[in-house]
Design a protein around this motif. Structure first.
Motif, PDB file in Angstrom:
ATOM      1  N   PRO A 149       0.790  -1.239   0.000  1.00 50.01           N
ATOM      2  CA  PRO A 149       0.000   0.000   0.000  1.00 50.01           C
ATOM      3  C   PRO A 149       0.819   1.285   0.000  1.00 50.01           C
ATOM      4  O   PRO A 149       0.483   2.214  -0.737  1.00 50.01           O
ATOM      5  CB  PRO A 149      -0.854  -0.119   1.265  1.00 50.01           C
ATOM      6  N   THR A 165       5.274   2.512   6.164  1.00 52.25           N
ATOM      7  CA  THR A 165       4.158   1.939   6.931  1.00 52.25           C
ATOM      8  C   THR A 165       4.670   0.635   7.565  1.00 52.25           C
ATOM      9  O   THR A 165       5.566  -0.016   7.009  1.00 52.25           O
ATOM     10  CB  THR A 165       2.937   1.643   6.035  1.00 52.25           C
ATOM     11  N   PRO A 166       4.104   0.247   8.716  1.00 48.90           N
ATOM     12  CA  PRO A 166       4.745  -0.829   9.476  1.00 48.90           C
ATOM     13  C   PRO A 166       4.710  -2.203   8.811  1.00 48.90           C
ATOM     14  O   PRO A 166       5.741  -2.891   8.742  1.00 48.90           O
ATOM     15  CB  PRO A 166       3.972  -0.833  10.804  1.00 48.90           C
ATOM     16  N   VAL A 167       3.518  -2.620   8.341  1.00 49.11           N
ATOM     17  CA  VAL A 167       3.432  -3.971   7.776  1.00 49.11           C
ATOM     18  C   VAL A 167       4.298  -4.073   6.520  1.00 49.11           C
ATOM     19  O   VAL A 167       5.036  -5.050   6.316  1.00 49.11           O
ATOM     20  CB  VAL A 167       1.955  -4.334   7.459  1.00 49.11           C
ATOM     21  N   CYS A 168       4.227  -3.037   5.675  1.00 45.58           N
ATOM     22  CA  CYS A 168       5.013  -3.049   4.437  1.00 45.58           C
ATOM     23  C   CYS A 168       6.512  -3.131   4.747  1.00 45.58           C
ATOM     24  O   CYS A 168       7.266  -3.809   4.046  1.00 45.58           O
ATOM     25  CB  CYS A 168       4.728  -1.797   3.601  1.00 45.58           C
ATOM     26  N   ARG A 203      -2.521  -5.431  -1.318  1.00 46.40           N
ATOM     27  CA  ARG A 203      -1.363  -6.329  -1.365  1.00 46.40           C
ATOM     28  C   ARG A 203      -1.621  -7.410  -2.411  1.00 46.40           C
ATOM     29  O   ARG A 203      -2.140  -8.481  -2.084  1.00 46.40           O
ATOM     30  CB  ARG A 203      -1.118  -6.956   0.017  1.00 46.40           C
ATOM     31  N   ALA A 224      -4.741  -4.378   3.351  1.00 51.73           N
ATOM     32  CA  ALA A 224      -3.606  -3.593   3.853  1.00 51.73           C
ATOM     33  C   ALA A 224      -3.144  -4.030   5.238  1.00 51.73           C
ATOM     34  O   ALA A 224      -1.948  -4.039   5.530  1.00 51.73           O
ATOM     35  CB  ALA A 224      -3.979  -2.111   3.878  1.00 51.73           C
TER      36      ALA A 224
HETATM   37  C1  BEZ Z   1       1.110  -1.143   6.774  1.00 52.49           C
HETATM   38  O1  BEZ Z   1       1.867  -1.453   5.875  1.00 52.49           O
HETATM   39  O2  BEZ Z   1       1.420  -1.251   7.936  1.00 52.49           O
HETATM   40  C2  BEZ Z   1      -0.247  -0.598   6.459  1.00 52.49           C
HETATM   41  C3  BEZ Z   1      -0.476   0.104   5.302  1.00 52.49           C
HETATM   42  C4  BEZ Z   1      -1.730   0.614   5.056  1.00 52.49           C
HETATM   43  C5  BEZ Z   1      -2.753   0.393   5.974  1.00 52.49           C
HETATM   44  C6  BEZ Z   1      -2.523  -0.345   7.131  1.00 52.49           C
HETATM   45  C7  BEZ Z   1      -1.256  -0.851   7.374  1.00 52.49           C
END
Ligand code: BEZ
Length: 211
Positions: free
Chosen positions: A38, A42-45, A122, A141
């Motif tokens: 996304p 950003t944390p998850v990415c 994703r 996301a």
């Molecule tokens: C993430 O990568 O952490 C993330 C990106 C968009 C929305 C929520 C989390």
């Protein structure tokens, strides 16, 4: 038009952290994983890209090139790369497309407006050396992907390309496989010299042939 399994992967030219990429030429004789995230920073990415960087030798072993994408700029990708290295312990070792004009995102339908209007979801596309789409996944996301699962799927795709078998639920390379239902027992006797167990006429289990 929606992309479906078996379709030719749309070709494109787009900027990346490793310069301009002409997609089909870049794939060459390899397999490819094209995946979107996304947004940068950003944390998850951040954790996902770190995972892919750690797994790069495993993709290399399987002759698979990996390429990421978001609608952020090259400057943003490059600025974020140092955070990935610092926090995930692996430097970016594959290109990230900077799809600011959404050329690739739209071509591959990676923006799902009812989920998020301005960012890619994703998405994952696994593409073979003939540039045919062989697998598609879409995650939201807030849910990071399991990139080990992509390696498992690639092992299955590459095995079933050449052997008349399919891989059962939860299969991992080295485990038993199933013989394609279209193969008669007479053919199976010749093709699978290690033998097979017939649980049902359509469910015949044999050791992985190429191990
Ligand atoms: C993430 O990568 O952490 C993330 C990106 C968009 C929305 C929520 C989390």
């Amino acid at each position: 038009m929606a992309i479906r399994l078996g379709d030719k992967a749309p070709d494109f030219t787009q900027n990346s952290t490793e310069g301009e990429i002409a997609f089909h030429d870049w794939i060459g004789d390899s397999w490819a994983v094209l995946f979107s995230h996304p947004a940068d920073f950003t944390p998850v990415c951040t954790t996902e890209l770190g995972q892919v960087a750690h797994l790069k030798p495993e993709f290399d072993k399987r002759n698979v090139k990996v390429i990421g994408l978001s609608v952020d700029s090259i400057e943003s990708h490059k600025g974020w790369a140092s955070d990935i290295e610092e926090t995930q312990g692996a430097a970016l070792n594959f290109p990230l497309l900077a799809d600011e004009d959404r050329k690739v995102s739209e071509l591959y339908d990676m923006i799902h407006p009812n989920a998020e209007a301005t960012a890619t979801v994703r998405s994952v596309f696994i593409i073979d050396p003939n540039k045919t789409v062989r697998l598609m996944l879409t995650y939201p996301a807030a849910t990071g992907r399991d990139f080990g699962e992509l390696l498992r799927v690639i092992d299955s795709l590459q095995l079933t390309e050449y052997e008349k078998v399919a891989t059962p639920a939860n299969w991992k390379s080295g485990e038993d496989v199933v013989i394609l239902p279209a193969i008669s027992n007479e053919e199976a006797d010749k093709l699978f010299p290690k033998g097979y167990k017939e649980l049902k006429p359509y469910l015949r289990i044999t050791p992985q042939p190429n191990k």
